[in-house]
Motif scaffolding. Structure first.
Motif, PDB file in Angstrom:
ATOM      1  N   ALA A  12       0.833  -1.199   0.000  1.00  0.00           N
ATOM      2  CA  ALA A  12       0.000   0.000   0.000  1.00  0.00           C
ATOM      3  C   ALA A  12       0.871   1.252   0.000  1.00  0.00           C
ATOM      4  CB  ALA A  12      -0.920   0.009   1.202  1.00  0.00           C
ATOM      5  N   VAL A  13       0.419   2.235  -0.765  1.00  0.00           N
ATOM      6  CA  VAL A  13       1.084   3.536  -0.827  1.00  0.00           C
ATOM      7  C   VAL A  13       0.100   4.576  -0.303  1.00  0.00           C
ATOM      8  CG1 VAL A  13       2.042   5.272  -2.389  1.00  0.00           C
ATOM      9  CG2 VAL A  13       2.474   2.843  -2.815  1.00  0.00           C
ATOM     10  N   ALA A  14       0.549   5.417   0.616  1.00  0.00           N
ATOM     11  CA  ALA A  14      -0.314   6.482   1.134  1.00  0.00           C
ATOM     12  C   ALA A  14      -0.648   7.450   0.000  1.00  0.00           C
ATOM     13  CB  ALA A  14       0.380   7.222   2.265  1.00  0.00           C
ATOM     14  N   GLY A  41      -2.801  13.467   0.944  1.00  0.00           N
ATOM     15  CA  GLY A  41      -2.767  13.643   2.391  1.00  0.00           C
ATOM     16  C   GLY A  41      -4.029  13.221   3.119  1.00  0.00           C
ATOM     17  N   SER A  42      -4.889  12.471   2.464  1.00  0.00           N
ATOM     18  CA  SER A  42      -6.138  12.039   3.096  1.00  0.00           C
ATOM     19  C   SER A  42      -5.928  11.018   4.202  1.00  0.00           C
ATOM     20  CB  SER A  42      -7.069  11.437   2.038  1.00  0.00           C
ATOM     21  OG  SER A  42      -6.510  10.218   1.545  1.00  0.00           O
ATOM     22  N   GLY A  43      -4.779  10.346   4.183  1.00  0.00           N
ATOM     23  CA  GLY A  43      -4.529   9.279   5.135  1.00  0.00           C
ATOM     24  C   GLY A  43      -4.968   7.921   4.612  1.00  0.00           C
ATOM     25  N   LYS A  44      -5.614   7.892   3.457  1.00  0.00           N
ATOM     26  CA  LYS A  44      -6.060   6.635   2.842  1.00  0.00           C
ATOM     27  C   LYS A  44      -4.969   6.111   1.907  1.00  0.00           C
ATOM     28  CE  LYS A  44     -10.832   8.296   2.625  1.00  0.00           C
ATOM     29  NZ  LYS A  44     -11.902   8.689   1.692  1.00  0.00           N
ATOM     30  N   ASP A  45      -5.107   4.853   1.522  1.00  0.00           N
ATOM     31  CA  ASP A  45      -4.222   4.294   0.507  1.00  0.00           C
ATOM     32  C   ASP A  45      -4.539   4.957  -0.835  1.00  0.00           C
ATOM     33  OD1 ASP A  45      -3.155   2.554   2.370  1.00  0.00           O
ATOM     34  OD2 ASP A  45      -4.270   0.798   1.641  1.00  0.00           O
ATOM     35  N   PHE A  46      -3.499   5.189  -1.635  1.00  0.00           N
ATOM     36  CA  PHE A  46      -3.665   5.786  -2.963  1.00  0.00           C
ATOM     37  C   PHE A  46      -4.681   4.995  -3.790  1.00  0.00           C
ATOM     38  CE2 PHE A  46      -1.853   6.185  -7.404  1.00  0.00           C
ATOM     39  CZ  PHE A  46      -2.318   7.474  -7.630  1.00  0.00           C
ATOM     40  N   SER A  47      -4.614   3.655  -3.696  1.00  0.00           N
ATOM     41  CA  SER A  47      -5.505   2.807  -4.494  1.00  0.00           C
ATOM     42  C   SER A  47      -6.976   2.957  -4.108  1.00  0.00           C
ATOM     43  CB  SER A  47      -5.101   1.335  -4.374  1.00  0.00           C
ATOM     44  OG  SER A  47      -5.273   0.891  -3.039  1.00  0.00           O
ATOM     45  N   LEU A  48      -7.230   3.450  -2.900  1.00  0.00           N
ATOM     46  CA  LEU A  48      -8.601   3.625  -2.412  1.00  0.00           C
ATOM     47  C   LEU A  48      -9.023   5.087  -2.371  1.00  0.00           C
ATOM     48  CD1 LEU A  48      -8.431   1.121   0.579  1.00  0.00           C
ATOM     49  CD2 LEU A  48      -9.386   0.725  -1.709  1.00  0.00           C
ATOM     50  N   CYS A  49      -8.147   5.982  -2.802  1.00  0.00           N
ATOM     51  CA  CYS A  49      -8.419   7.417  -2.698  1.00  0.00           C
ATOM     52  C   CYS A  49      -8.428   8.042  -4.092  1.00  0.00           C
ATOM     53  CB  CYS A  49      -7.386   8.062  -1.767  1.00  0.00           C
ATOM     54  SG  CYS A  49      -7.781   9.761  -1.300  1.00  0.00           S
ATOM     55  N   CYS A  50      -7.309   8.567  -4.531  1.00  0.00           N
ATOM     56  CA  CYS A  50      -7.251   9.306  -5.793  1.00  0.00           C
ATOM     57  C   CYS A  50      -7.023   8.442  -7.035  1.00  0.00           C
ATOM     58  CB  CYS A  50      -6.165  10.375  -5.721  1.00  0.00           C
ATOM     59  SG  CYS A  50      -6.585  11.722  -4.585  1.00  0.00           S
ATOM     60  N   GLU A  51      -6.385   7.288  -6.869  1.00  0.00           N
ATOM     61  CA  GLU A  51      -6.064   6.466  -8.044  1.00  0.00           C
ATOM     62  C   GLU A  51      -7.288   6.090  -8.882  1.00  0.00           C
ATOM     63  OE1 GLU A  51      -2.969   2.957  -9.081  1.00  0.00           O
ATOM     64  OE2 GLU A  51      -4.366   2.520  -7.443  1.00  0.00           O
ATOM     65  N   PRO A  52      -8.431   5.708  -8.295  1.00  0.00           N
ATOM     66  CA  PRO A  52      -9.589   5.378  -9.140  1.00  0.00           C
ATOM     67  C   PRO A  52     -10.059   6.554 -10.012  1.00  0.00           C
ATOM     68  CG  PRO A  52      -9.911   4.542  -6.918  1.00  0.00           C
ATOM     69  CD  PRO A  52      -8.692   5.426  -6.879  1.00  0.00           C
ATOM     70  N   ALA A  56     -15.922  18.729  -5.962  1.00  0.00           N
ATOM     71  CA  ALA A  56     -14.822  19.598  -6.396  1.00  0.00           C
ATOM     72  C   ALA A  56     -13.571  19.317  -5.569  1.00  0.00           C
ATOM     73  CB  ALA A  56     -15.232  21.064  -6.286  1.00  0.00           C
ATOM     74  N   GLU A  57     -13.730  19.129  -4.272  1.00  0.00           N
ATOM     75  CA  GLU A  57     -12.559  18.856  -3.428  1.00  0.00           C
ATOM     76  C   GLU A  57     -11.902  17.534  -3.803  1.00  0.00           C
ATOM     77  OE1 GLU A  57     -11.122  18.082   1.146  1.00  0.00           O
ATOM     78  OE2 GLU A  57     -12.865  19.390   0.846  1.00  0.00           O
ATOM     79  N   ALA A  58     -12.694  16.510  -4.063  1.00  0.00           N
ATOM     80  CA  ALA A  58     -12.124  15.222  -4.476  1.00  0.00           C
ATOM     81  C   ALA A  58     -11.359  15.376  -5.788  1.00  0.00           C
ATOM     82  CB  ALA A  58     -13.223  14.175  -4.613  1.00  0.00           C
ATOM     83  N   LEU A  59     -11.906  16.172  -6.711  1.00  0.00           N
ATOM     84  CA  LEU A  59     -11.204  16.408  -7.974  1.00  0.00           C
ATOM     85  C   LEU A  59      -9.893  17.148  -7.727  1.00  0.00           C
ATOM     86  CD1 LEU A  59     -11.180  16.152 -11.075  1.00  0.00           C
ATOM     87  CD2 LEU A  59     -12.124  18.461 -11.121  1.00  0.00           C
ATOM     88  N   MET A  60      -9.943  18.180  -6.879  1.00  0.00           N
ATOM     89  CA  MET A  60      -8.718  18.945  -6.605  1.00  0.00           C
ATOM     90  C   MET A  60      -7.666  18.047  -5.982  1.00  0.00           C
ATOM     91  SD  MET A  60      -6.657  21.133  -4.478  1.00  0.00           S
ATOM     92  CE  MET A  60      -6.987  20.012  -3.257  1.00  0.00           C
ATOM     93  N   ARG A  61      -8.052  17.222  -5.033  1.00  0.00           N
ATOM     94  CA  ARG A  61      -7.104  16.311  -4.390  1.00  0.00           C
ATOM     95  C   ARG A  61      -6.511  15.337  -5.424  1.00  0.00           C
ATOM     96  NH1 ARG A  61      -6.712  15.895   1.013  1.00  0.00           N
ATOM     97  NH2 ARG A  61      -8.082  17.162   2.295  1.00  0.00           N
ATOM     98  N   SER A  62      -7.354  14.830  -6.301  1.00  0.00           N
ATOM     99  CA  SER A  62      -6.861  13.894  -7.318  1.00  0.00           C
ATOM    100  C   SER A  62      -5.952  14.601  -8.319  1.00  0.00           C
ATOM    101  CB  SER A  62      -8.018  13.189  -8.034  1.00  0.00           C
ATOM    102  OG  SER A  62      -8.766  14.077  -8.838  1.00  0.00           O
ATOM    103  N   ARG A  63      -6.207  15.861  -8.596  1.00  0.00           N
ATOM    104  CA  ARG A  63      -5.322  16.618  -9.484  1.00  0.00           C
ATOM    105  C   ARG A  63      -3.962  16.834  -8.820  1.00  0.00           C
ATOM    106  NH1 ARG A  63      -6.953  19.532 -13.903  1.00  0.00           N
ATOM    107  NH2 ARG A  63      -5.684  21.318 -13.232  1.00  0.00           N
ATOM    108  N   TYR A  64      -3.941  17.091  -7.521  1.00  0.00           N
ATOM    109  CA  TYR A  64      -2.662  17.191  -6.814  1.00  0.00           C
ATOM    110  C   TYR A  64      -1.912  15.864  -6.942  1.00  0.00           C
ATOM    111  CZ  TYR A  64       0.863  17.473  -3.215  1.00  0.00           C
ATOM    112  OH  TYR A  64       2.068  17.445  -2.571  1.00  0.00           O
ATOM    113  N   SER A  65      -2.611  14.756  -6.704  1.00  0.00           N
ATOM    114  CA  SER A  65      -1.983  13.437  -6.827  1.00  0.00           C
ATOM    115  C   SER A  65      -1.496  13.197  -8.252  1.00  0.00           C
ATOM    116  CB  SER A  65      -2.956  12.338  -6.402  1.00  0.00           C
ATOM    117  OG  SER A  65      -3.199  12.398  -5.007  1.00  0.00           O
ATOM    118  N   ALA A  66      -2.218  13.715  -9.228  1.00  0.00           N
ATOM    119  CA  ALA A  66      -1.791  13.575 -10.625  1.00  0.00           C
ATOM    120  C   ALA A  66      -0.514  14.378 -10.885  1.00  0.00           C
ATOM    121  CB  ALA A  66      -2.906  14.014 -11.572  1.00  0.00           C
TER     122      ALA A  66
END
Length: 124
Positions: A2-4, A8-19, A30-40
């Motif tokens: 697992a990768v955080a 910064g959500s504290g969740k695994d990447f595979s269960l947070c922004c990766e999908p 909008a916040e979920a999109l912004m967080r996923s864009r940061y991860s991108a």
């Protein structure tokens, strides 16, 4: 292993922004999109960043410039300061190409079109 998640959500990447980044799911807010864009940015996924920019705004952005910005910085931390249905204020901490600490402080605006959230623009 697992990768955080980079956001910064504290969740695994595979269960947070990766999908969202892999387009298996659509960001629900909008916040979920912004967080996923940061991860991108952290994972250098310029395709996702381009696709999640509002279609009417894409002419103001270069996909090559997006990738260059993502790769030239070392993304350290995301801090969400506040959010509404269509805005997110955040600080993104990173090291620039000279390894100097930087903070990108932005209030981003998002639009919901055709069943998806998109980044419209931001005030720095």
């Amino acid at each position: 292993m697992a990768v955080a998640c980079y956001c910064g959500s504290g969740k695994d990447f595979s269960l947070c922004c990766e999908p969202y980044i892999t387009q298996k799911e659509k960001a629900p807010t909008a916040e979920a999109l912004m967080r996923s864009r940061y991860s991108a940015y952290a994972t250098h996924n310029d395709g996702y960043l381009w696709q999640t920019t509002a279609p009417k705004e894409r002419k103001y952005h270069s996909r090559a410039a997006i990738l260059q910005w993502a790769k030239s910085n070392q993304w350290l931390k995301l801090e969400v300061l506040s959010s509404t249905e269509t805005t997110v204020e955040f600080k993104a901490y990173y090291l620039d190409v000279r390894l100097r600490s930087q903070v990108h402080h932005e209030k981003s605006t998002f639009v919901f079109e055709d069943g998806s959230w998109y980044y419209k623009d931001g005030e720095y």
